[in-house]
Write a protein that holds these residues in place. Structure first.
Motif, mmCIF file in Angstrom:
data_model
loop_
_atom_site.group_PDB
_atom_site.id
_atom_site.type_symbol
_atom_site.label_atom_id
_atom_site.label_comp_id
_atom_site.label_asym_id
_atom_site.label_seq_id
_atom_site.Cartn_x
_atom_site.Cartn_y
_atom_site.Cartn_z
ATOM 1 N N MET A 135 19.258 -46.482 125.477
ATOM 2 C CA MET A 135 17.990 -46.457 126.220
ATOM 3 C C MET A 135 17.283 -45.120 126.017
ATOM 4 N N GLY A 136 18.068 -44.045 126.068
ATOM 5 C CA GLY A 136 17.489 -42.727 125.864
ATOM 6 C C GLY A 136 16.909 -42.605 124.464
ATOM 7 N N ALA A 137 17.694 -43.071 123.480
ATOM 8 C CA ALA A 137 17.260 -42.982 122.091
ATOM 9 C C ALA A 137 15.983 -43.786 121.875
ATOM 10 N N MET A 138 15.952 -44.951 122.502
ATOM 11 C CA MET A 138 14.780 -45.804 122.382
ATOM 12 C C MET A 138 13.522 -45.064 122.843
ATOM 13 N N THR A 139 13.625 -44.434 123.977
ATOM 14 C CA THR A 139 12.473 -43.705 124.505
ATOM 15 C C THR A 139 12.097 -42.559 123.573
ATOM 16 N N GLY A 140 13.112 -41.891 123.044
ATOM 17 C CA GLY A 140 12.844 -40.806 122.099
ATOM 18 C C GLY A 140 12.131 -41.317 120.859
ATOM 19 N N GLY A 141 12.570 -42.487 120.355
ATOM 20 C CA GLY A 141 11.952 -43.078 119.180
ATOM 21 C C GLY A 141 10.493 -43.419 119.436
ATOM 22 N N LEU A 142 10.250 -43.938 120.611
ATOM 23 C CA LEU A 142 8.884 -44.270 121.016
ATOM 24 C C LEU A 142 8.005 -43.023 120.984
ATOM 25 N N ALA A 143 8.542 -41.950 121.535
ATOM 26 C CA ALA A 143 7.779 -40.700 121.548
ATOM 27 C C ALA A 143 7.492 -40.244 120.120
ATOM 28 N N GLY A 144 8.469 -40.463 119.235
ATOM 29 C CA GLY A 144 8.305 -40.058 117.844
ATOM 30 C C GLY A 144 7.132 -40.762 117.175
ATOM 31 N N VAL A 145 6.972 -42.050 117.467
ATOM 32 C CA VAL A 145 5.868 -42.807 116.877
ATOM 33 C C VAL A 145 4.534 -42.173 117.273
ATOM 34 N N PHE A 146 4.413 -41.805 118.536
ATOM 35 C CA PHE A 146 3.159 -41.206 119.001
ATOM 36 C C PHE A 146 2.938 -39.830 118.382
ATOM 37 N N PHE A 147 4.040 -39.111 118.256
ATOM 38 C CA PHE A 147 3.929 -37.778 117.665
ATOM 39 C C PHE A 147 3.404 -37.882 116.228
ATOM 40 N N ALA A 148 4.005 -38.809 115.479
ATOM 41 C CA ALA A 148 3.602 -38.976 114.083
ATOM 42 C C ALA A 148 2.137 -39.392 114.003
ATOM 43 N N THR A 149 1.751 -40.317 114.877
ATOM 44 C CA THR A 149 0.367 -40.786 114.858
ATOM 45 C C THR A 149 -0.594 -39.653 115.196
ATOM 46 N N TYR A 150 -0.223 -38.894 116.197
ATOM 47 C CA TYR A 150 -1.081 -37.800 116.634
ATOM 48 C C TYR A 150 -1.257 -36.765 115.530
ATOM 49 N N GLN A 151 -0.136 -36.408 114.884
ATOM 50 C CA GLN A 151 -0.199 -35.386 113.852
ATOM 51 C C GLN A 151 -0.766 -35.887 112.539
ATOM 52 N N GLY A 152 -0.566 -37.177 112.285
ATOM 53 C CA GLY A 152 -0.985 -37.739 111.010
ATOM 54 C C GLY A 152 -0.105 -37.270 109.861
ATOM 55 N N PHE A 153 1.025 -36.689 110.231
ATOM 56 C CA PHE A 153 1.853 -36.037 109.233
ATOM 57 C C PHE A 153 3.182 -35.674 109.916
ATOM 58 N N VAL A 154 4.290 -35.842 109.228
ATOM 59 C CA VAL A 154 5.559 -35.383 109.799
ATOM 60 C C VAL A 154 6.306 -34.543 108.789
ATOM 61 N N ASN A 155 7.011 -33.544 109.270
ATOM 62 C CA ASN A 155 7.974 -32.859 108.408
ATOM 63 C C ASN A 155 9.131 -32.350 109.262
ATOM 64 N N PRO A 156 10.252 -32.029 108.610
ATOM 65 C CA PRO A 156 11.479 -31.790 109.378
ATOM 66 C C PRO A 156 11.406 -30.614 110.353
ATOM 67 N N THR A 157 10.494 -29.673 110.133
ATOM 68 C CA THR A 157 10.508 -28.507 111.022
ATOM 69 C C THR A 157 10.097 -28.864 112.451
ATOM 70 N N SER A 158 9.448 -30.003 112.621
ATOM 71 C CA SER A 158 9.081 -30.409 113.985
ATOM 72 C C SER A 158 10.296 -30.847 114.784
ATOM 73 N N PHE A 159 11.430 -31.030 114.102
ATOM 74 C CA PHE A 159 12.565 -31.633 114.792
ATOM 75 C C PHE A 159 13.783 -30.716 114.765
ATOM 76 N N ASN A 160 13.559 -29.440 115.015
ATOM 77 C CA ASN A 160 14.699 -28.527 114.992
ATOM 78 C C ASN A 160 15.340 -28.400 116.376
ATOM 79 N N PHE A 161 16.351 -27.591 116.456
ATOM 80 C CA PHE A 161 17.120 -27.520 117.695
ATOM 81 C C PHE A 161 16.288 -27.024 118.870
ATOM 82 N N PHE A 162 15.307 -26.169 118.583
ATOM 83 C CA PHE A 162 14.504 -25.655 119.687
ATOM 84 C C PHE A 162 13.827 -26.791 120.445
ATOM 85 N N GLU A 163 13.484 -27.819 119.704
ATOM 86 C CA GLU A 163 12.841 -28.986 120.321
ATOM 87 C C GLU A 163 13.803 -29.664 121.309
ATOM 88 N N SER A 164 15.049 -29.861 120.874
ATOM 89 C CA SER A 164 16.063 -30.441 121.757
ATOM 90 C C SER A 164 16.220 -29.585 123.003
#
Ligand SMILES: Nc1ncnc2c1ncn2[C@@H]1O[C@H](COP(=O)(O)OP(=O)(O)OP(=O)(O)O)[C@@H](O)[C@H]1O
Ligand SMILES: [Mg+2]
Lengths: 238, 422
Positions: free
Chosen positions: B323-352
């Motif tokens: 359930m937690g992962a699902m919500t995280g995945g959902l947030a990811g879709v919005f993040f990608a849409t908002y940015q129009g671009f994704v790269n790995p630096t957006s997902f480093n440990f500081f984010e966690s």
């Protein structure tokens, strides 16, 4: 075939390389109160936990209502009408008394929750007074009552109790044993593990004595109370 | 009546003085000395202003405390402070009937009044609300310390980016499928850690988060590596939010005869996100009253008790992770849409760590607290943009202070009362 409610046939249990139970056999009939006494580390808790599937019996069989439950997962065993009140109570400290009771209905569903909760409050008026109190703030005796009541919420046919008198004052212990008698009066079968041999044997129809993972003695409660060996080892030798 | 006669001003004044000095110490270096290249510019007026506002607030509070109304409030708080989790009773929900529509109304009107910059910030804030809610299930409710939550966020974001690239998937498909894929990743993480607790669990989840990031970073052929991948603009009923539509499509602005503006895309993203967040909050509240939600909390409280009650702890733990992962995945879709671009630096440990901070500051297990904490932690740094250099410092200090003064978080966890009424 046997008509025992619970039958344990020659089970061995291990913690890694250490053998905790050796060929333990016992049985409990419907409506009986049976007690198991033994010293610290004899394997009493292990036996109850083995009945509940953790650790598993590597050898032997456990039958409940004639059905083999030896290899069933724990949650399945609870669904079949066996309830365990674990050693050291283990209530949910952050939940209220009432919520703890509701948690007890998990194996059977909420269908009878209202009715059963009312029944528990009649059996334990103390709990009704404290229904909205967080369970972690209850006294030791109240917590034990709650643990028993919570187990009963699953409408078990048989209830296993692990040292319900642990760490309680003599007066509270007395009250616990009275309650156990009342529960037996409701038609529940009781298997009671105790260090408090005196109380337990007086209450029980029959008893077993476990020594180092082996059943050494068995007999009616009266017989065991009168047995010099038992008196020597568990009743202070008078 | 004699107890609260006329309020005295001496004590509040003294306290306000102390507060003023403390505020100066706290805000002085942050707002008074502004880094400008390699030199430091003093702006001493600002800390004075901030400290005065804080002190005035303290004075007001000190006086209010002595009025009958204040006393009543205090008494209520004292009563609440005695326990850990409080249980909501029915009557507290009456207020909600008034507050919830108000919040929704504000939420819906915001994109039409905010400028582009703030709209972007609001979207990010809501994304963090979603992330906070997701991690709150795992850490706050089920009590499983997860330091790699960002992995699921990445899975959601990359699902949209790579899905669009290879399978021609759009925003809406991703909105449905990405959470499912993330949930599968949740299960993948959940299985091996079923028997772990505390520190061990934290380390394994931390590793998991890093593995996902490193894979995204190093699998050049598939993910684009550090260069990232672009994300297509979302569509609504086949209308694209882009300047020029792909072949055969119609851009949103042309269809309605509007001037092109990237604001439409942001507004659209914001509104869909708002709906998703509201549904999520509703869903979580309901879930907590149901056996699954109760089992999560039971697992956090006492695992042995759970076993003896025949709670299938495998299912409970896995479901929390999923359930937690699902919500995280959902947030990811919005993040990608908002940015129009994704790269790995957006997902480093500081984010966690930031998401975990949101959950902890919000009060482990409190939905409202998590929402407030997410909004505060994401919007406040924007408000304090000029002091960005000190952001992390202030952030750390805030965490330490919180743990000292409010160890249970901003909002005391409140469970919906789940025992049926007698
Ligand atoms: N999880 C475990 N891992 C390894 N050994 C264990 C474990 N649990 C119990 N033991 C060992 O198994 C033996 C039996 O323990 P058990 O807890 O069953 O005793 P008991 O009769 O319940 O004692 P007490 O009256 O003190 O509760 C002891 O020697 C104990 O050290
Ligand atoms: Mg024991």
């Amino acid at each position: 075939m046997s008509e025992h409610l619970l039958e344990v046939r020659g089970i061995d249990a291990y913690y890694g390389p250490i053998q905790a139970l050796r060929e333990v056999s016992l049985h409990v009939d419907k409506g009986e109160i049976v007690t198991l006494i033994g010293a610290n580390g004899a394997g009493k808790t292990t036996l109850l936990n083995t009945l509940f599937g953790n650790p598993r019996a590597l050898v032997g069989h456990i039958l409940f209502r004639g059905e083999e439950i030896t290899r069933l997962p724990t949650y399945q065993i609870a669904k079949r009408g066996l309830a365990l009140v674990p050693e050291g109570r283990h209530i949910f400290p952050g939940m209220t008394v009432e919520e703890n009771l509701v948690m007890g209905t998990i194996p059977v569903g909420m269908e009878h929750a209202d009715e059963d909760r009312q029944a528990m409050f009649e059996l334990f008026p103390r709990l009704e007074e404290r229904r909205d109190q967080r369970a972690g703030t209850l006294s030791g005796g109240e917590q034990q009552m709650l643990a028993i009541a919570r187990a009963l919420m699953a409408r078990p046919e048989m209830i296993l109790l692990d040292e319900p008198s642990l760490g309680l004052a003599p007066l509270v212990v007395k009250r616990i044993f009275e309650v156990l008698r009342e529960i037996a009066g409701l038609g529940k079968t009781i298997f009671l593990v105790e260090q408090n041999a005196n109380h337990a044997l007086k209450l029980a129809d029959r008893g077993y004595v476990l020594v180092n993972g082996v059943i050494e003695l068995q007999g009616s409660g009266k017989e065991l109370l009168g047995n010099p060996q038992v008196r020597q080892a568990y009743l202070g030798g008078h | 009546m004699s107890t609260h006669a006329s309020p005295t001003f001496i004590r509040p004044l003294r306290e306000a003085g102390v507060t003023f000095v403390l505020a100066l110490i706290v805000f002085g270096p942050i707002s008074g000395l502004v880094l400008d290249g390699y030199s430091i510019e003093p702006h001493l007026g600002r800390p004075l202003l901030i400290a005065s506002i804080v002190a005035a607030g303290r004075l007001l509070f000190g006086v209010l405390e002595q009025t009958p109304f204040g006393q009543k409030l205090l008494a209520r708080n004292a009563r609440k402070a005695s326990g850990g989790v409080t249980v909501a009773r029915g009557d507290e929900y009456k207020l909600l009937y008034f507050v919830v529509p108000l919040v929704i109304a504000i939420g819906v009107t915001l994109p039409f009044v905010a400028n582009k910059y703030w709209l972007g910030n609001l979207i990010l804030a809501l994304i963090y609300v979603l992330l906070g809610l997701g991690l709150n299930i795992v850490v706050g409710l089920a009590g499983l310390l997860d330091l790699g939550f960002v992995a699921f966020y990445a899975v959601g974001a990359y699902f949209l980016a790579l899905g669009a690239q290879y399978l021609d998937i759009g925003f809406w498909t991703a909105l449905v499928c990405a959470p499912m894929l993330a949930a599968c990743f949740g299960a993948v993480l959940g299985f091996p850690v079923l028997r772990m607790h505390g520190d061990y669990l934290a380390i394994v989840t931390l590793g998991f988060g890093e593995i996902i990031r490193l894979v995204l970073n190093n699998w050049l052929d598939f993910t684009g590596g550090p260069n990232g991948a672009s994300v297509p603009a979302p569509t609504i009923f086949g209308l694209e939010f882009s300047r020029i539509a792909k072949q055969g499509g119609t851009p949103f602005h042309e269809f309605f005869g509007l001037e092109y503006s990237s604001d439409y895309k942001l507004m659209f993203t914001y509104l869909v996100l708002l709906v998703v967040v509201l549904l999520m909050v509703r869903f979580l509240t309901k879930l907590r009253q149901m056996p699954m939600g109760r089992a999560w909390e039971a697992l956090r409280e006492d695992e042995i008790a759970c076993r003896s009650l025949g709670i299938n702890h495998v299912i409970v733990k896995l479901s929390a992770f999923m359930m937690g992962a699902m919500t995280g995945g959902l947030a990811g879709v919005f993040f990608a849409t908002y940015q129009g671009f994704v790269n790995p630096t957006s997902f480093n440990f500081f984010e966690s760590a930031l998401i975990l901070a949101i959950v902890v500051l919000g009060g482990l297990g409190s939905t409202l607290g998590v929402i407030i904490a997410a909004l505060v932690l994401t919007l406040l740094p924007e408000v304090l943009r000029e002091f960005a250099d000190y952001r992390v410092l202030a952030f750390g200090a805030l965490m330490v202070l919180m743990m000292i003064w409010r160890p249970r978080g901003l909002i005391r966890p409140k469970r919906p009362h789940f025992a049926p009424e007698v």
